[in-house]
Design an enzyme around this catalytic site. Structure first.
Site, mmCIF file in Angstrom:
data_model
loop_
_atom_site.group_PDB
_atom_site.id
_atom_site.type_symbol
_atom_site.label_atom_id
_atom_site.label_comp_id
_atom_site.label_asym_id
_atom_site.label_seq_id
_atom_site.Cartn_x
_atom_site.Cartn_y
_atom_site.Cartn_z
ATOM 1 N N ASP A 75 0.630 -1.190 -0.268
ATOM 2 C CA ASP A 75 -0.365 -0.061 -0.115
ATOM 3 C C ASP A 75 0.766 1.357 -0.126
ATOM 4 O OD1 ASP A 75 -1.326 -2.151 0.858
ATOM 5 O OD2 ASP A 75 -2.648 -1.162 2.753
ATOM 6 N N GLN A 124 4.183 0.589 2.292
ATOM 7 C CA GLN A 124 4.135 -0.940 2.879
ATOM 8 C C GLN A 124 5.825 -1.321 2.058
ATOM 9 O OE1 GLN A 124 1.961 -2.350 5.676
ATOM 10 N NE2 GLN A 124 2.643 0.526 6.215
ATOM 11 N N ASP A 168 -5.340 0.838 9.870
ATOM 12 C CA ASP A 168 -4.917 1.493 8.654
ATOM 13 C C ASP A 168 -5.735 2.781 8.717
ATOM 14 O OD1 ASP A 168 -4.530 -0.480 7.527
ATOM 15 O OD2 ASP A 168 -5.577 -1.079 6.450
ATOM 16 N N GLU A 221 -10.728 -3.028 4.695
ATOM 17 C CA GLU A 221 -9.060 -2.205 4.280
ATOM 18 C C GLU A 221 -9.001 -1.188 3.719
ATOM 19 O OE1 GLU A 221 -6.172 -6.023 4.542
ATOM 20 O OE2 GLU A 221 -6.555 -5.528 3.269
HETATM 21 C C1 FRU Z 1 -4.274 -3.661 2.685
HETATM 22 C C2 FRU Z 1 -3.124 -4.125 4.359
HETATM 23 C C3 FRU Z 1 -3.754 -3.357 4.670
HETATM 24 C C4 FRU Z 1 -2.479 -4.240 5.866
HETATM 25 C C5 FRU Z 1 -1.286 -4.023 4.809
HETATM 26 C C6 FRU Z 1 -0.264 -4.406 6.052
HETATM 27 O O1 FRU Z 1 -2.961 -4.635 1.300
HETATM 28 O O2 FRU Z 1 -3.138 -5.906 4.434
HETATM 29 O O3 FRU Z 1 -4.990 -3.395 5.347
HETATM 30 O O4 FRU Z 1 -2.315 -2.631 7.241
HETATM 31 O O5 FRU Z 1 -1.540 -4.566 3.724
HETATM 32 O O6 FRU Z 1 1.132 -4.270 5.181
#
Ligand code: FRU
Length: 491
Positions: A41, A57, A160, A218
């Site tokens: 993300d 991420q 999130d 999410e």
């Molecule tokens: C979405 C997610 C989020 C989480 C992150 C972990 O792709 O699953 O909900 O914070 O990725 O990498």
């Protein structure tokens, strides 16, 4: 492991894999990627003191999901990007299994990051804390630790945080799962950014007149656009319905009116943001020019993820191009950010063709690794118009069926697979092609198809065909790669 140890290990990983990663012919030319390992993300999008920040991420150590860092890029113009040191490293007890997704805000000249500390306790159970970190220079962050834990009635799938300020009050929307396994977007508010009050759900599966819309939501994002309140969410657990919800997980939006005092959100239906194979976890921000800009993960966690060929070269996934959002009626349009024009190798179009009323229309463009193709259709007197891209993709418009389709070869077995959407008329296509990605904007962003694809790197042809008469203008620009752009900047 300490912050220092983790940082050193990550830098070592980048250096050791630099040649392998950069020699991959599928390495993208003008999209944000992790220097090594896995990116998912986009996080913490903000323009701070004039500079655009994109955090992401990042698992530096593997091409699979794990204890995520926050990687960091900055840019002055959304085109030239500088790779910064990681902003957050999962070294504290409350985030040991990952500094998960979140957002950024500015307050009194400081940059604040809000994120989810993901933790697996001794019993292997998930624990989730919302955490904060602060920076004066936008590069080095001090962690202030957890400040919100999971309220009653919710599972630890609670993450999130997206934060914003309105009328002197701070608000935070969080992606949640109830104990009854329903996805929700829940709200907190605060006067001082330290003490937060739980205000309950604002939208969710089986709420506000919605039916079942998944077991987990999410990456929520709430913002005002064109005087309406738009809520983006990425729900998990929606069954496919016709041409809708074809991917394993979805990303889409609601349009409505949200009352900050009562937290009541009256909204319409859920609409998917993108119709391609690889689009998830979008996040937006308002830049200093008042534009609402979106980045998303150009990827998704599904059964094809582990078959991506770039894994052999030490990296996986990318982010989408930045897109400006506009609300037209009740529909969000996405347009490539205007700055992307600066990626063109030359100011003049590299190739331009007009197709007239010949019985069988066809045309082949010269080959490029990264290119932008615009097609304007003046008239289509054909049942089917097809654009075959490299040896892998096919875009097809079926006039009678009013259907637009993107077909690619599966990563698993190269069998053709497709995504489609209904489209009453095809007027314009903007196609951004990179070494292994495509983003297709239909009719000025009315629909978008985003996908990765892995074609023969030496077969770069793009071929147009139609089984009837087509009147169209095709324009093509070759695009620069980031490294070239960076060098140009030095000059
Ligand atoms: C979405 C997610 C989020 C989480 C992150 C972990 O792709 O699953 O909900 O914070 O990725 O990498």
């Amino acid at each position: 492991m300490t912050q220092q140890d983790l940082l050193q290990r990550a830098f070592k990983e980048i250096l050791e894999n630099e040649t392998l990663v950069s020699n991959d012919p599928y390495r993208l030319q003008y999209h944000l990627m992790a220097p090594v390992g896995l990116i998912n993300d986009p996080n913490g999008l903000i323009q701070f003191n004039g500079v655009y920040h994109v955090f992401y991420q990042w698992n530096p150590f593997e091409t699979s999901h794990g204890a995520k860092f926050w990687g960091h890029y900055t840019s002055k113009d959304l085109v030239h990007w500088v790779l910064q040191p990681p902003a957050l490293v999962p070294c504290e007890w409350y985030e040991k299994n990952g500094c998960y997704s979140g957002s950024a805000v500015e307050d009194e000249g400081k940059l604040y990051l809000f994120y989810t500390g993901n933790l697996k306790n001794e019993d292997g159970e998930r624990v989730s804390h919302q955490c904060i970190a602060v920076s004066k220079d936008g590069i080095h962050f001090d962690k202030k630790g957890p400040f919100i834990s999971v309220p009653k009635g919710y599972t630890p799938h609670f993450r999130d945080p997206k934060v914003w300020k309105s009328n002197d009050i701070w608000y935070m929307v969080i992606g949640a799962q109830t104990e009854r396994k329903e996805g929700q977007a829940v709200l907190f508010s605060s006067k001082n950014m330290i003490d937060w009050q739980f205000k309950g759900p604002m939208a969710g599966s089986n709420m506000n007149g919605l039916g079942d819309l998944g077991y987990m939501w999410e990456c929520p994002d709430l913002f005002n656009l064109g005087n309406r309140d738009v809520l983006l969410v990425s729900p998990q657990g929606i069954e496919a319905q016709g041409y809708h919800y074809q991917n394993l997980f979805q990303s889409g939006y609601f349009i409505g009116e949200w009352n900050p005092e009562t937290n009541v959100y009256q909204h319409g239906d859920f609409t998917e943001l993108d119709r391609g194979f690889d689009f998830y976890a979008p996040q937006t921000f308002e830049d200093e020019n008042g534009r609402r800009i979106l980045f998303a993960w150009m990827g998704i966690t599904d059964e094809q993820e582990s078959y991506q060929p770039t894994i052999a070269n030490g990296w996986i996934h990318a982010l989408t191009l930045p897109r400006e959002l506009q609300l037209i009626g009740d529909k969000l349009y996405q347009k490539p950010a205007a700055e992307l024009r600066r990626l063109r190798k030359s100011r003049d179009v590299d190739e331009q063709v007009s197709l007239y009323d010949s019985e069988e229309s066809w045309f082949e463009l010269s080959a490029s690794v990264s290119e932008k193709i615009n097609v304007e259709f003046h008239q289509i007197d054909a049942d089917e118009v097809e654009i075959a891209i490299r040896d892998n993709l096919k875009l097809r418009y079926q006039q009678k069926e009013q259907l637009f389709t993107l077909e690619r070869k599966s990563f698993m077995d190269r069998a053709p697979e497709s995504r489609s959407c209904e489209l009453t008329s095809l007027e314009k296509l903007q196609i951004f092609l990179d070494s292994s990605s495509v983003e297709i904007f239909l009719n000025e962003g009315q629909e978008v198809f985003t996908s990765r694809f892995f074609a023969d790197p030496y077969h770069q042809k793009v071929k147009f065909t139609a089984n009837g008469k087509v009147n169209a203008t095709i324009q093509k620009w070759d695009l620069l790669s980031f490294s070239l752009v960076t060098e140009l900047k030095k000059d």
